[in-house]
Design an enzyme around this catalytic site. Structure first.
Site, PDB file in Angstrom:
ATOM      1  CG  HIS A  64     -44.256 -19.696  46.101  1.00  0.00           C
ATOM      2  ND1 HIS A  64     -45.369 -20.399  45.688  1.00  0.00           N
ATOM      3  CD2 HIS A  64     -44.487 -18.396  45.786  1.00  0.00           C
ATOM      4  CE1 HIS A  64     -46.235 -19.560  45.147  1.00  0.00           C
ATOM      5  NE2 HIS A  64     -45.734 -18.349  45.193  1.00  0.00           N
TER       6      HIS A  64
HETATM    7  C1  LIG Z   1     -41.902 -12.973  40.178  1.00  0.00           C
HETATM    8  C2  LIG Z   1     -42.421 -13.363  41.534  1.00  0.00           C
HETATM    9  C3  LIG Z   1     -43.787 -13.558  41.709  1.00  0.00           C
HETATM   10  C4  LIG Z   1     -44.276 -13.924  42.966  1.00  0.00           C
HETATM   11  N1  LIG Z   1     -45.628 -13.961  43.155  1.00  0.00           N
HETATM   12  C5  LIG Z   1     -46.103 -14.051  44.417  1.00  0.00           C
HETATM   13  C6  LIG Z   1     -47.476 -13.819  44.690  1.00  0.00           C
HETATM   14  O1  LIG Z   1     -48.273 -13.526  43.805  1.00  0.00           O
HETATM   15  N2  LIG Z   1     -47.882 -13.916  45.984  1.00  0.00           N
HETATM   16  C7  LIG Z   1     -47.026 -14.232  47.009  1.00  0.00           C
HETATM   17  O2  LIG Z   1     -47.478 -14.353  48.151  1.00  0.00           O
HETATM   18  N3  LIG Z   1     -45.729 -14.451  46.768  1.00  0.00           N
HETATM   19  C8  LIG Z   1     -45.238 -14.319  45.528  1.00  0.00           C
HETATM   20  N4  LIG Z   1     -43.907 -14.440  45.298  1.00  0.00           N
HETATM   21  C9  LIG Z   1     -43.036 -14.793  46.430  1.00  0.00           C
HETATM   22  C10 LIG Z   1     -42.877 -13.671  47.470  1.00  0.00           C
HETATM   23  O3  LIG Z   1     -42.829 -12.424  46.826  1.00  0.00           O
HETATM   24  C11 LIG Z   1     -41.611 -13.939  48.282  1.00  0.00           C
HETATM   25  O4  LIG Z   1     -41.704 -15.196  48.924  1.00  0.00           O
HETATM   26  C12 LIG Z   1     -41.359 -12.908  49.368  1.00  0.00           C
HETATM   27  O5  LIG Z   1     -41.510 -11.608  48.886  1.00  0.00           O
HETATM   28  C13 LIG Z   1     -39.959 -13.140  49.920  1.00  0.00           C
HETATM   29  O6  LIG Z   1     -39.620 -12.140  50.837  1.00  0.00           O
HETATM   30  P1  LIG Z   1     -38.160 -12.075  51.446  1.00  0.00           P
HETATM   31  O7  LIG Z   1     -38.170 -10.958  52.416  1.00  0.00           O
HETATM   32  O8  LIG Z   1     -37.754 -13.409  51.903  1.00  0.00           O
HETATM   33  O9  LIG Z   1     -37.194 -11.744  50.217  1.00  0.00           O
HETATM   34  P2  LIG Z   1     -37.224 -10.517  49.199  1.00  0.00           P
HETATM   35  O10 LIG Z   1     -38.509  -9.800  49.249  1.00  0.00           O
HETATM   36  O11 LIG Z   1     -36.791 -11.055  47.886  1.00  0.00           O
HETATM   37  O12 LIG Z   1     -36.136  -9.520  49.786  1.00  0.00           O
HETATM   38  C14 LIG Z   1     -34.738  -9.756  49.779  1.00  0.00           C
HETATM   39  C15 LIG Z   1     -34.064  -8.414  49.575  1.00  0.00           C
HETATM   40  O13 LIG Z   1     -32.704  -8.505  49.927  1.00  0.00           O
HETATM   41  C16 LIG Z   1     -31.927  -7.821  48.960  1.00  0.00           C
HETATM   42  N5  LIG Z   1     -30.588  -8.389  49.015  1.00  0.00           N
HETATM   43  C17 LIG Z   1     -30.242  -9.688  48.772  1.00  0.00           C
HETATM   44  N6  LIG Z   1     -28.910  -9.864  48.960  1.00  0.00           N
HETATM   45  C18 LIG Z   1     -28.418  -8.643  49.332  1.00  0.00           C
HETATM   46  C19 LIG Z   1     -27.111  -8.187  49.664  1.00  0.00           C
HETATM   47  N7  LIG Z   1     -26.042  -8.995  49.662  1.00  0.00           N
HETATM   48  N8  LIG Z   1     -26.947  -6.877  49.999  1.00  0.00           N
HETATM   49  C20 LIG Z   1     -28.015  -6.029  50.030  1.00  0.00           C
HETATM   50  N9  LIG Z   1     -29.277  -6.421  49.705  1.00  0.00           N
HETATM   51  C21 LIG Z   1     -29.479  -7.715  49.368  1.00  0.00           C
HETATM   52  C22 LIG Z   1     -32.678  -8.068  47.668  1.00  0.00           C
HETATM   53  O14 LIG Z   1     -32.321  -7.172  46.643  1.00  0.00           O
HETATM   54  C23 LIG Z   1     -34.116  -7.944  48.123  1.00  0.00           C
HETATM   55  O15 LIG Z   1     -34.569  -6.615  48.088  1.00  0.00           O
HETATM   56  C24 LIG Z   1     -43.371 -14.127  44.048  1.00  0.00           C
HETATM   57  C25 LIG Z   1     -42.004 -13.942  43.876  1.00  0.00           C
HETATM   58  C26 LIG Z   1     -41.513 -13.546  42.626  1.00  0.00           C
HETATM   59  C27 LIG Z   1     -40.038 -13.334  42.457  1.00  0.00           C
END
Ligand SMILES: Cc1cc2nc3c(=O)[nH]c(=O)nc-3n(C[C@H](O)[C@H](O)[C@H](O)COP(=O)(O)OP(=O)(O)OC[C@H]3O[C@@H](n4cnc5c(N)ncnc54)[C@H](O)[C@@H]3O)c2cc1C
Length: 557
Positions: free
Chosen positions: A473
């Site tokens: 997280h």
């Molecule tokens: C293995 C795992 C298990 C988890 N389990 C849970 C759970 O059970 N329940 C829960 O609530 N949360 C869980 N989490 C946490 C939760 O999934 C994340 O906090 C949340 O999805 C984050 O969302 P975000 O939009 O910040 O980032 P992300 O969903 O990670 O999205 C970021 C995106 O940006 C893209 N990106 C990054 N840099 C670039 C770039 N330079 N150019 C183009 N694209 C780029 C990435 O490829 C990605 O697709 C887990 C996370 C992981 C990794």
């Protein structure tokens, strides 16, 4: 200025990026482009769609950025894995599918930290509701019933779950139907981002249904390397697709949704960040913003495992020869062991009475899963996943190179919080008390992890430092707020000192919430969409019993 082809370019088609893309492209006259570094999330790929396969994409470079930390000083100098989804849907395409809104006080804390009353619980609650479509009971009438994110309750049935709920009751804990109501404390069946036996990621919930919109373009396999700035104004991004050369695209606004690692990395590559960090690797400073990449906050977690004396666990899930049968059942009917993430009960506790809200999280599985440690339950077993919330430990994400392909240096500084040690020791004691209740007497074949030799606080802490992993997280590396220690304006998600550049993802959280982070990231994105569009924010929800909450003092800028 070069002419802008799009109104918005969204960098990262992950969790928040999917929601933002949906909301910003709702007006057919608005042109939106999403650039995602990872692959498309194919419906037929069981690695991401079958809930029980949740362990497979993690650590696999096809789906995961596979970041790792620098040696962690309080974790026996281990370089610890930091998985993040590199695929449409981002981390929601590879996560554990557990749905935790967080504690109401977490959002009141957001409002206090940002000085922006609109981020308190009453104002964020309508955005959780806009996001959710719960299939759980809703006795308080505070859940969402028509949002894109369908949430199914886990069955959490069978002798081991029965024992877990009975043990919680025997130990004096609250047993309830959901920890996503106003009261988080207690033990309940999990709510999950699963529908009809399949993972429902953010991209499946928010992007798949709007594929026909002609004003929305989604490109995968495109890693953005830099935001193009004209003075303090963002006008576009430069990127590479596969082994191709550098390309540029121009837009009225750039919205960064790259996640807790990707967003500060990209800001720093673009010359926006702490001057010393940028200069060290030869990146020209466009805007000195010291908090970019700082304030990294994460949870830490361990597995406790017991042998089970009776053949009532899901041991069959670990037998490879059973997998084709389970996969066939799942494929044909969407049911069976393949259709679950297996962490079917979830719970929150306070490490002691002085805590104003729970600070220990545990999830129970009727299966001892493959352990990171050598020791492992051979036969039937069960496990508790235990984590401590609200650490004072803070880390950083810093450029290591001006080359976008080189991962940044990540430091979490796990266990460096002043109260971490005491609360971990108490958290493990609470877990042991729970698993030692009479309800487990007939099933308990003995503790395997950490094991009977790990008793004294020093022994417990030595085990945590040796065995604990990221709680998955990370947040806060571009936190909302006012003043030096923040990056994003909480009123409109704009990066301080810039125009046309916004951040919407878990990096913008002012502080880490109590529990898993998908739900708060999505509520943040839902609200951010209104702020970006200039819509009147949804009115606060009247929260019973919380009317007397002190109002937030708004500091001046
Ligand atoms: C293995 C795992 C298990 C988890 N389990 C849970 C759970 O059970 N329940 C829960 O609530 N949360 C869980 N989490 C946490 C939760 O999934 C994340 O906090 C949340 O999805 C984050 O969302 P975000 O939009 O910040 O980032 P992300 O969903 O990670 O999205 C970021 C995106 O940006 C893209 N990106 C990054 N840099 C670039 C770039 N330079 N150019 C183009 N694209 C780029 C990435 O490829 C990605 O697709 C887990 C996370 C992981 C990794």
């Amino acid at each position: 200025m070069a002419s802008a082809k799009y109104d918005y370019v969204i960098v990262g088609g992950g969790s928040a990026g999917s929601a933002i893309a949906n909301r910003l492209s709702a007006d057919p006259t608005t042109q939106v482009l999403v650039l995602e570094a990872g692959i498309a999330d194919h419906r037929w790929d069981p690695i991401i769609t079958m809930p029980a396969a949740l362990g497979f994409p993690v650590g696999n470079r096809r789906y995961d950025w596979c970041y790792a930390t620098e040696p962690e000083p309080h974790m026996q100098n281990r370089r610890m894995r930091q998985p993040r989804g590199k695929i449409l849907g981002g981390s929601s395409s590879i996560n554990g599918m557990m749905y935790h809104r967080g504690h109401p006080a977490d959002f009141d804390q957001w409002a206090a930290e940002t000085g922006e009353p609109g981020w308190d619980y009453a104002h964020v609650l309508p955005y959780f509701q806009r996001h959710e479509h719960v299939l759980t009971a809703d006795p308080e009438g505070i859940r969402g019933h028509a949002g894109p994110q369908i949430l199914e309750p886990a069955e959490a049935r069978g002798p081991l779950f029965d024992a877990f709920f009975a043990a919680a009751s025997q130990a004096g804990h609250r047993v309830t139907t959901s920890i996503n109501d106003h009261i988080q404390e207690g033990v309940a069946p999990a709510e999950r981002m699963i529908h009809n036996g399949r993972r429902l990621s953010a991209s499946r919930a928010y992007l798949a249904p709007i594929r026909a919109r002609t004003n929305l373009e989604v490109r995968c396999g495109v890693q953005v390397g830099r935001v193009i700035m004209e003075g303090a104004r963002a006008v576009g991004v430069s990127f590479r697709q596969g082994s191709g050369g550098e390309e540029r695209v121009f837009a009225g606004e750039v919205v960064l949704c790259g996640g807790t690692m990707g967003t500060p990395h990209l800001l720093q590559l673009s010359g926006i960040g702490p001057a010393d960090v940028l200069e060290r690797v030869g990146v020209r400073v466009v805007l000195g913003l010291p908090a970019v990449g700082e304030n990294l906050e994460d949870h830490l977690a361990v597995h406790m495992q017991h042998r089970c004396t009776k053949p009532v666990s899901l041991l069959a899930m670990r037998k490879k020869y059973r997998w084709p049968g389970f996969a066939a059942q799942w494929l044909l009917t969407g049911t069976g062991p393949g259709a679950s993430n297996h962490q079917e009960a979830t719970s929150f506790y306070r490490s002691d009475e002085t805590q104003d809200r729970p600070d220990i999280m545990m999830s129970f599985a009727a299966l001892a899963m493959r352990s990171e440690e050598g020791a492992q339950v051979d036969g039937h077993g069960y496990q508790l996943h235990v984590g401590v919330m609200r650490t004072e430990a803070r880390g950083s994400v810093h450029l290591r190179s001006a080359n976008p392909a080189v991962h940044p240096a990540i430091r979490c500084n796990y266990l460096s919080g002043a109260s971490d040690r005491d609360r971990w020791v108490r958290g493990i004691a609470i877990a042991r008390d729970l698993l030692g209740q009479p309800a487990f007497a007939e099933l308990d074949g003995g503790e395997v992890l950490p094991g009977p030799r790990v008793v004294e606080p020093d022994e417990v802490m030595a085990w945590i430092s040796r065995a604990a992993q990221t709680g998955l997280h990370p947040s806060g590396t571009a936190r909302m707020g006012r003043g030096e220690n923040s990056v994003v304006d909480p009123r409109d998600m704009r990066v301080h000192g810039t125009s046309g550049l916004r951040v919407v993802d878990a990096s913008a959280m002012p502080s880490l919430t109590n529990g898993n982070t998908y739900a708060p990231t999505m509520a943040l994105a839902e609200k951010a969409a209104d702020l970006i569009l200039g819509n009147t924010p949804l009115p606060p929800v009247d929260v019973p019993g919380r009317a007397s909450r002190p109002s937030v003092a708004v500091p001046t800028e």
